[in-house]
Write a protein that holds these residues in place. Sequence first.
Motif, PDB file in Angstrom:
ATOM      1  N   SER A 270      33.929  19.697 105.682  1.00 52.13           N
ATOM      2  CA  SER A 270      33.913  20.999 105.019  1.00 52.13           C
ATOM      3  C   SER A 270      34.564  20.862 103.646  1.00 52.13           C
ATOM      4  O   SER A 270      35.270  19.883 103.372  1.00 52.13           O
ATOM      5  CB  SER A 270      34.696  22.023 105.850  1.00 52.13           C
ATOM      6  OG  SER A 270      36.101  21.844 105.667  1.00 52.13           O
ATOM      7  N   PHE A 272      37.113  22.336 102.613  1.00 52.11           N
ATOM      8  CA  PHE A 272      38.571  22.359 102.740  1.00 52.11           C
ATOM      9  C   PHE A 272      39.128  20.957 102.956  1.00 52.11           C
ATOM     10  O   PHE A 272      40.224  20.646 102.494  1.00 52.11           O
ATOM     11  CB  PHE A 272      38.980  23.278 103.900  1.00 52.11           C
ATOM     12  CG  PHE A 272      38.624  24.720 103.667  1.00 52.11           C
ATOM     13  CD1 PHE A 272      39.208  25.440 102.638  1.00 52.11           C
ATOM     14  CD2 PHE A 272      37.678  25.341 104.462  1.00 52.11           C
ATOM     15  CE1 PHE A 272      38.876  26.764 102.421  1.00 52.11           C
ATOM     16  CE2 PHE A 272      37.341  26.670 104.246  1.00 52.11           C
ATOM     17  CZ  PHE A 272      37.932  27.380 103.227  1.00 52.11           C
ATOM     18  N   GLY A 277      38.742  23.875  98.574  1.00 52.17           N
ATOM     19  CA  GLY A 277      38.838  25.247  99.058  1.00 52.17           C
ATOM     20  C   GLY A 277      38.855  26.283  97.947  1.00 52.17           C
ATOM     21  O   GLY A 277      38.404  27.418  98.135  1.00 52.17           O
ATOM     22  N   LEU A 293      33.170  28.663 107.792  1.00 41.86           N
ATOM     23  CA  LEU A 293      34.327  28.360 106.954  1.00 41.86           C
ATOM     24  C   LEU A 293      35.458  29.354 107.204  1.00 41.86           C
ATOM     25  O   LEU A 293      36.639  28.974 107.201  1.00 41.86           O
ATOM     26  CB  LEU A 293      33.917  28.358 105.483  1.00 41.86           C
ATOM     27  CG  LEU A 293      32.976  27.222 105.074  1.00 41.86           C
ATOM     28  CD1 LEU A 293      32.473  27.420 103.650  1.00 41.86           C
ATOM     29  CD2 LEU A 293      33.662  25.875 105.201  1.00 41.86           C
ATOM     30  N   LEU A 294      35.117  30.610 107.439  1.00 36.88           N
ATOM     31  CA  LEU A 294      36.141  31.594 107.809  1.00 36.88           C
ATOM     32  C   LEU A 294      36.804  31.204 109.136  1.00 36.88           C
ATOM     33  O   LEU A 294      38.033  31.298 109.284  1.00 36.88           O
ATOM     34  CB  LEU A 294      35.525  32.986 107.921  1.00 36.88           C
ATOM     35  CG  LEU A 294      35.289  33.753 106.617  1.00 36.88           C
ATOM     36  CD1 LEU A 294      34.462  35.002 106.884  1.00 36.88           C
ATOM     37  CD2 LEU A 294      36.619  34.129 105.957  1.00 36.88           C
ATOM     38  N   GLU A 296      37.069  28.207 110.386  1.00 41.69           N
ATOM     39  CA  GLU A 296      37.913  27.031 110.164  1.00 41.69           C
ATOM     40  C   GLU A 296      39.238  27.439 109.529  1.00 41.69           C
ATOM     41  O   GLU A 296      40.309  26.964 109.929  1.00 41.69           O
ATOM     42  CB  GLU A 296      37.195  26.032 109.264  1.00 41.69           C
ATOM     43  CG  GLU A 296      38.002  24.762 109.005  1.00 41.69           C
ATOM     44  CD  GLU A 296      37.228  23.767 108.146  1.00 41.69           C
ATOM     45  OE1 GLU A 296      36.703  22.795 108.713  1.00 41.69           O
ATOM     46  OE2 GLU A 296      37.152  23.974 106.917  1.00 41.69           O
ATOM     47  N   GLN A 297      39.176  28.334 108.558  1.00 42.39           N
ATOM     48  CA  GLN A 297      40.396  28.802 107.906  1.00 42.39           C
ATOM     49  C   GLN A 297      41.303  29.508 108.906  1.00 42.39           C
ATOM     50  O   GLN A 297      42.520  29.305 108.917  1.00 42.39           O
ATOM     51  CB  GLN A 297      40.020  29.731 106.748  1.00 42.39           C
ATOM     52  CG  GLN A 297      41.173  30.083 105.831  1.00 42.39           C
ATOM     53  CD  GLN A 297      40.725  30.983 104.699  1.00 42.39           C
ATOM     54  OE1 GLN A 297      40.195  32.071 104.922  1.00 42.39           O
ATOM     55  NE2 GLN A 297      40.924  30.530 103.473  1.00 42.39           N
ATOM     56  N   GLY A 301      42.801  25.638 109.163  1.00 40.73           N
ATOM     57  CA  GLY A 301      42.292  24.770 108.106  1.00 40.73           C
ATOM     58  C   GLY A 301      41.617  23.523 108.642  1.00 40.73           C
ATOM     59  O   GLY A 301      41.451  23.346 109.854  1.00 40.73           O
ATOM     60  N   ARG A 305      42.674  15.966 105.596  1.00 46.74           N
ATOM     61  CA  ARG A 305      42.849  16.276 104.179  1.00 46.74           C
ATOM     62  C   ARG A 305      42.557  15.037 103.352  1.00 46.74           C
ATOM     63  O   ARG A 305      42.850  13.917 103.787  1.00 46.74           O
ATOM     64  CB  ARG A 305      44.280  16.755 103.893  1.00 46.74           C
ATOM     65  CG  ARG A 305      44.640  18.053 104.597  1.00 46.74           C
ATOM     66  CD  ARG A 305      46.085  18.437 104.385  1.00 46.74           C
ATOM     67  NE  ARG A 305      46.419  19.668 105.091  1.00 46.74           N
ATOM     68  CZ  ARG A 305      47.633  20.143 105.246  1.00 46.74           C
ATOM     69  NH1 ARG A 305      48.668  19.462 104.749  1.00 46.74           N
ATOM     70  NH2 ARG A 305      47.849  21.267 105.897  1.00 46.74           N
TER      71      ARG A 305
END
Length: 407
Positions: A270, A272, A277, A293-294, A296-297, A301, A305
């Motif tokens: 994604s 993020f 992001g 995506l919402l 996942e947030q 998150g 990373r």
Amino acid sequence: MLEELGVEGYIGTPFHKRTAAAVETTCWYVWTPYVVPDIYTDFREELAAMRTAATLNEMSPLSKIRMRGPDAARLANRILTRNAVAQDVGQILYSPWCNEEGKMVADGLVFRFGEEEYVFVAGPQEQWFTMNADGLDVEIEDITPSIGILAVQGPESTNVLERATGQEWSSLGFSRMRKADIGGTSVNVSRQGFTGEVGYELWVSPEGACAMWDALMEAGADYGLRPAGEYAIDIARVEAGLLIIGADYRGAGPDPAPPVGDPTQMREVSPFELRLGRFVDFDKPDFVGRQALLDEQAAGGAPRRMVGLRIDWRAMLEHQLERDEFVEMFPRVHYMPLPVIDSGRRVGYATSVTWGPSVGMLIGLGHIDRESASLGAQHTVLWSAGGQTVEIAAEVVPLPFRPHRRA
């Protein structure tokens, strides 16, 4: 001429007559279906010129897909995670675009040339755009062959452009564009680049390409301007912490994508996970992948990373000395994902590993589990050496490795 260079079966760009004349090596880079110089003389010298003076970078093979028609803005807004409707004419947006699962299909630049005209510059994406255009009044066309692109990059690039055009350019904002005349031909100039340096990208018709090249080289003679090949450009973008599809993530779309060295290790991701992001606009009522995506947030998150990795090249040298052997440590940017280990447990992988001459480090982009991605964290990278797999120390460091100067 291509047969003489040993790259038959590929296409020369609109600048090929000039680039072929400037190349003093046998190093060419296949950017299917095109071929462009990989190294003109010495990639270290070319990179140094990019960082201290100015370079001409061949970017013509970039895929350019035009959307135009009454529903062009609706389609662009449906695809992008950013707000294409609010994009000004003459403005360029960098944006990811995702599938319904919130995984990145690709990322790239979106030029708005008119109220009903956008051009996407990325990898090939025509099939994905067409799939999402159902029911819309929009024309989608691959215009790649009709446009040549040269990037002028480096701290002297503004001086070069001003001398070549007789106009002032320092006031042109980043990601903005306007027209100019260079070498008697009309050119679209945008404040952009993929090196982290101040720079511009120049779009020109194939008919005017060589005249523009000649005018720029003449204008840049007093500013140290020289051509730079793909080898130097690729290292520059890693030093600047900039990613590309196929090297740093797997595209989740149906279009042809660059080959992945080890598809079992490189993941679909994604925005993020890739530190993108800030380019996801949830104020838009709808776009492909928004709900995923919402979710996942809301779940805390991305599970991984993207971070910088500083790899201990001295440890690799010591290993080679112990075994009395030589293993190439610093090839061109290494696209095969390398496993990253923390206390015997795999916590991710490294991509785009290379020696960064501008920063004096062996570097890579780490895709690390978030609990192991803190700055200063100590891990190891698994490196294949002499038929063995060697663990080499690596530290999590900030991105970019070299501060951006492009704005």
